[in-house]
Design an enzyme around this catalytic site. Structure first.
Site, short mmCIF file in Angstrom:
data_model
loop_
_atom_site.label_atom_id
_atom_site.label_comp_id
_atom_site.label_asym_id
_atom_site.label_seq_id
_atom_site.Cartn_x
_atom_site.Cartn_y
_atom_site.Cartn_z
N ASP A 276 0.72 -1.20 0.22
CA ASP A 276 -0.29 -0.46 -0.01
C ASP A 276 1.22 1.52 -0.16
O ASP A 276 0.06 2.31 0.39
CB ASP A 276 -1.08 0.33 0.72
CG ASP A 276 0.01 -0.30 2.23
OD1 ASP A 276 1.37 -0.66 2.42
OD2 ASP A 276 -0.79 -0.07 3.43
N HIS B 264 23.90 3.40 -18.20
CA HIS B 264 23.08 3.53 -17.21
C HIS B 264 23.24 2.90 -16.02
O HIS B 264 22.17 2.64 -15.81
CB HIS B 264 21.01 3.59 -18.00
CG HIS B 264 20.89 4.12 -19.28
ND1 HIS B 264 19.96 3.79 -20.27
CD2 HIS B 264 21.61 5.60 -19.35
CE1 HIS B 264 20.30 5.59 -21.12
NE2 HIS B 264 21.09 6.31 -20.22
N ASP C 18 27.30 11.14 -12.71
CA ASP C 18 25.33 12.04 -13.82
C ASP C 18 24.75 12.27 -12.47
O ASP C 18 24.32 11.42 -12.36
CB ASP C 18 25.52 11.06 -15.33
CG ASP C 18 24.53 11.20 -15.76
OD1 ASP C 18 23.59 13.28 -15.70
OD2 ASP C 18 24.53 11.01 -16.68
N ASP D 96 21.38 18.86 -15.56
CA ASP D 96 22.19 17.10 -16.29
C ASP D 96 23.22 17.28 -16.53
O ASP D 96 24.13 18.52 -17.00
CB ASP D 96 21.28 16.97 -17.27
CG ASP D 96 21.58 15.25 -17.98
OD1 ASP D 96 22.16 14.59 -17.02
OD2 ASP D 96 21.20 15.48 -18.73
N HIS E 132 26.28 6.77 -28.12
CA HIS E 132 25.52 8.15 -27.76
C HIS E 132 26.25 9.22 -28.79
O HIS E 132 26.98 8.96 -29.16
CB HIS E 132 25.01 7.77 -26.42
CG HIS E 132 26.37 8.66 -25.72
ND1 HIS E 132 26.71 9.66 -25.49
CD2 HIS E 132 27.59 7.83 -24.23
CE1 HIS E 132 27.60 9.52 -24.68
NE2 HIS E 132 28.21 9.30 -23.84
N HIS F 249 21.13 16.28 -25.91
CA HIS F 249 19.46 16.65 -26.10
C HIS F 249 18.79 18.00 -25.08
O HIS F 249 19.40 18.12 -24.62
CB HIS F 249 19.23 15.02 -24.81
CG HIS F 249 19.46 15.01 -23.85
ND1 HIS F 249 18.50 16.15 -22.49
CD2 HIS F 249 20.61 14.29 -23.21
CE1 HIS F 249 19.77 15.80 -21.29
NE2 HIS F 249 20.64 14.63 -22.00
N HIS G 127 14.98 14.43 -20.37
CA HIS G 127 15.19 14.53 -22.01
C HIS G 127 13.94 14.96 -22.21
O HIS G 127 12.75 14.47 -22.76
CB HIS G 127 14.94 12.62 -22.52
CG HIS G 127 16.99 11.94 -21.66
ND1 HIS G 127 16.73 10.93 -21.99
CD2 HIS G 127 17.68 13.24 -21.35
CE1 HIS G 127 18.17 10.78 -21.47
NE2 HIS G 127 18.25 11.91 -21.20
N GLU H 159 27.15 15.92 -24.01
CA GLU H 159 27.89 15.51 -23.37
C GLU H 159 28.26 13.48 -24.12
O GLU H 159 28.20 13.35 -23.87
CB GLU H 159 26.76 14.49 -22.34
CG GLU H 159 25.50 14.80 -23.16
CD GLU H 159 24.65 13.50 -22.74
OE1 GLU H 159 24.87 12.93 -21.31
OE2 GLU H 159 23.33 14.44 -22.34
N TYR I 274 33.88 5.46 -23.75
CA TYR I 274 34.52 3.87 -22.32
C TYR I 274 34.47 3.16 -23.21
O TYR I 274 34.26 2.51 -24.19
CB TYR I 274 32.63 3.86 -22.89
CG TYR I 274 31.99 5.13 -22.35
CD1 TYR I 274 31.51 5.41 -21.37
CD2 TYR I 274 31.68 5.78 -23.48
CE1 TYR I 274 30.71 6.57 -20.65
CE2 TYR I 274 30.49 6.63 -23.57
CZ TYR I 274 29.90 7.12 -21.93
OH TYR I 274 29.02 8.58 -21.79
N ARG J 268 32.57 10.00 -19.49
CA ARG J 268 32.04 11.20 -19.78
C ARG J 268 31.94 12.47 -19.43
O ARG J 268 32.24 13.09 -18.06
CB ARG J 268 29.93 10.74 -19.79
CG ARG J 268 28.99 11.71 -20.40
CD ARG J 268 27.88 10.60 -20.71
NE ARG J 268 27.21 10.53 -19.22
CZ ARG J 268 26.79 9.44 -18.94
NH1 ARG J 268 27.72 8.42 -19.86
NH2 ARG J 268 26.20 9.05 -17.86
N GLU K 293 29.74 16.45 -18.93
CA GLU K 293 28.30 16.74 -19.72
C GLU K 293 28.06 18.62 -18.52
O GLU K 293 27.77 18.25 -17.98
CB GLU K 293 27.42 16.31 -19.52
CG GLU K 293 25.99 15.94 -19.45
CD GLU K 293 24.91 15.38 -19.53
OE1 GLU K 293 24.80 14.25 -18.32
OE2 GLU K 293 23.77 14.88 -20.01
#
Ligand code: GLY
Ligand code: MN
Ligand code: MN
Length: 445
Positions: free
Chosen positions: A37, A243, A260, A271, A350, A354, A361, A385, A389, A407, A409
């Site tokens: 619940d 991710h 990130d 971001d 990638h 964005h 996004h 960004e 890798y 990365r 960004e």
């Protein structure tokens, strides 16, 4: 007092609706069960928030452009006040206070939405409703549409078209007003200061979860609703999982930590990604690849200006990344061959950015109506960004490169004649990052 930001958004959207001779029905999100619940923390949909600034569940906005010279009307359906429910589940604004508090023209009980809509929609031919978000409400919308059609009598024409509000509404959202930018700047500053605090705080032997906890602490103690999306705190080779959100592994000296994370302010997102050495100093290989990513990021940001096609940002970053991968022997052949074959995708899989806004996004088209890359416009905010890798199991490269994931960004606003980086306060050069890692941690309040 109503918040003029949302009133302005409503007025703009109502003018678009008047041009299209359509009414719009914009519900907020539904609550979602997490387990048993207990619910997930509620967040309004971005479209609903953009138009209302109202964060209670169980609400729906109906926008009715004026017919034949009448005024436009905004009707908000929301929950009635209820002593028992408010004692258990929290305060409600209620119908009486909503018009003053939110600047809407009328407030009605959400329990009556589906019985009141036929009256509000009488004589309207086009109805905007977003299908696909809530099956139950979608079914009721179809039933309402067919009932209006089946019961149309006399001079009142039934509706003939159901349209998606997103194309029109999202084109408004993609260009940020000054008031929205105030929120985005605040979000960016908060996230940048959290990334700096993290560089000072992290030491070998800590765990990724401690990085996540510091970020949450930073955002919530500043009064933000929290993170704009699940933090990525990826130590060592975990950074090669784009991710990665488990955030539960130990952090080792000699590894990098890729973070990130962005804050949410008034539900506007930032971001930011920064990658820094857990032990405070980059190894020669880490430093070499870091510098390539940094050069790519800075070169891409440098070209951002009104009129520049969105995909130019990616092209510029990609060129620098490919050159760097060739220089360090991670790719073989020439720049043209790598671009032509896509071999670089093994290391940079990638795109470079964005739109950013109420959604991380964020909405907005990337192509023009004819399918060409869309030129940047003043008031757009987007991320830059690039990354590199190197899969830890990549046996085609020297062992010394394996498992490095980097990365960087930043969030960029397109201004009248160029751009402004909203996230400059987070250290980025090798020297600035190492200096911040060497600084004393802030006392945690
Ligand atoms: N944090 C999600 C992204 O960078 O796109
Ligand atoms: Mn991003
Ligand atoms: Mn990000």
């Amino acid at each position: 007092m109503s918040d003029s930001l949302h009133a302005l958004h409503r007025a703009r959207f109502l003018n678009l609706l008047a041009e299209r001779d359509a009414v719009a029905i914009i519900p907020t999100a539904t609550t979602k069960t997490r387990n048993d619940d207990a619910d997930y923390l509620f967040r309004p949909t971005s479209d609903f928030w953009y138009l209302t600034g109202f964060k209670e569940p169980g609400s729906c906005l109906v926008l009715l452009p004026g017919l034949e010279g009448e005024e436009h009307r905004a009707v908000l359906f929301l929950r009635e006040r209820d002593k028992v429910s408010e004692t258990w589940d929290g305060r409600r604004l209620g119908l009486e206070r909503a018009p003053d508090a939110l600047g809407v023209d009328a407030a009605m009980d959400i329990k009556e939405l589906w019985t009141e809509l036929p009256k509000l929609l009488a004589g309207r031919q086009r109805i905007m409703w977003r299908f696909g978000d809530d099956d139950v409400a979608d079914r009721r919308m179809v039933e309402l549409f067919s009932s209006l059609r089946d019961h149309a009598r006399g001079p009142v024409e039934p509706p003939t078209e159901l349209l998606d509000p997103a194309p029109a509404l999202h084109e408004l959202r993609v260009i940020k007003s000054d008031a929205e930018l105030d929120h985005m700047r605040r979000s960016a500053e908060l996230a940048a200061s959290a990334h700096s605090a993290l560089m000072r705080h992290i030491k070998p032997g800590m765990n990724e979860c401690e990085a996540e906890a510091l970020l949450d602490h930073h955002y919530r103690s500043a009064g933000s609703t929290g993170a704009a999306y699940n933090h990525i705190c990826a130590g060592g080779a975990n950074a090669c999982i784009l991710h990665y959100i488990e955030n539960d592994q130990p952090l080792k000296d000699g590894d990098l930590l890729l973070v990130d994370s962005g804050a949410e302010w008034h539900y506007y997102a930032s971001d930011i990604t920064r990658t820094f050495p857990v032990g405070g100093r980059f190894t020669p290989e880490q430093r070499a690849l870091y510098q390539v990513v940094l050069d790519a990021e800075e070169a891409a940001i440098a070209v951002a200006a009104p009129g520049v096609p969105f995909d130019r940002i990616h092209e510029v970053a990609l060129g620098v990344i490919v050159d760097g991968l060739l220089e360090h022997g991670l790719l073989k052949g020439t720049r043209e061959e790598a671009l032509e074959s896509g071999s670089y995708r093994e290391f940079f899989m990638h795109k470079t950015g964005h739109y950013l806004g109420l959604d991380v996004h964020d909405c907005g088209r990337y192509l023009t109506a004819s399918g060409a890359p869309r030129p940047l416009e003043q008031g757009m905010v987007f991320t830059v960004e690039p990354g590199i890798y190197v899969d830890p199991e990549n046996m085609d490269v020297d062992a010394r490169w394996r498992g490095i994931g980097i990365r960087i960004e930043d969030d960029v606003l397109v201004t009248e004649d160029g751009h402004e980086v909203l996230t400059t306060a987070a250290p980025k050069s090798v020297a600035a990052v190492e200096a911040m890692c060497a600084a004393q941690p802030e006392p945690q309040g």
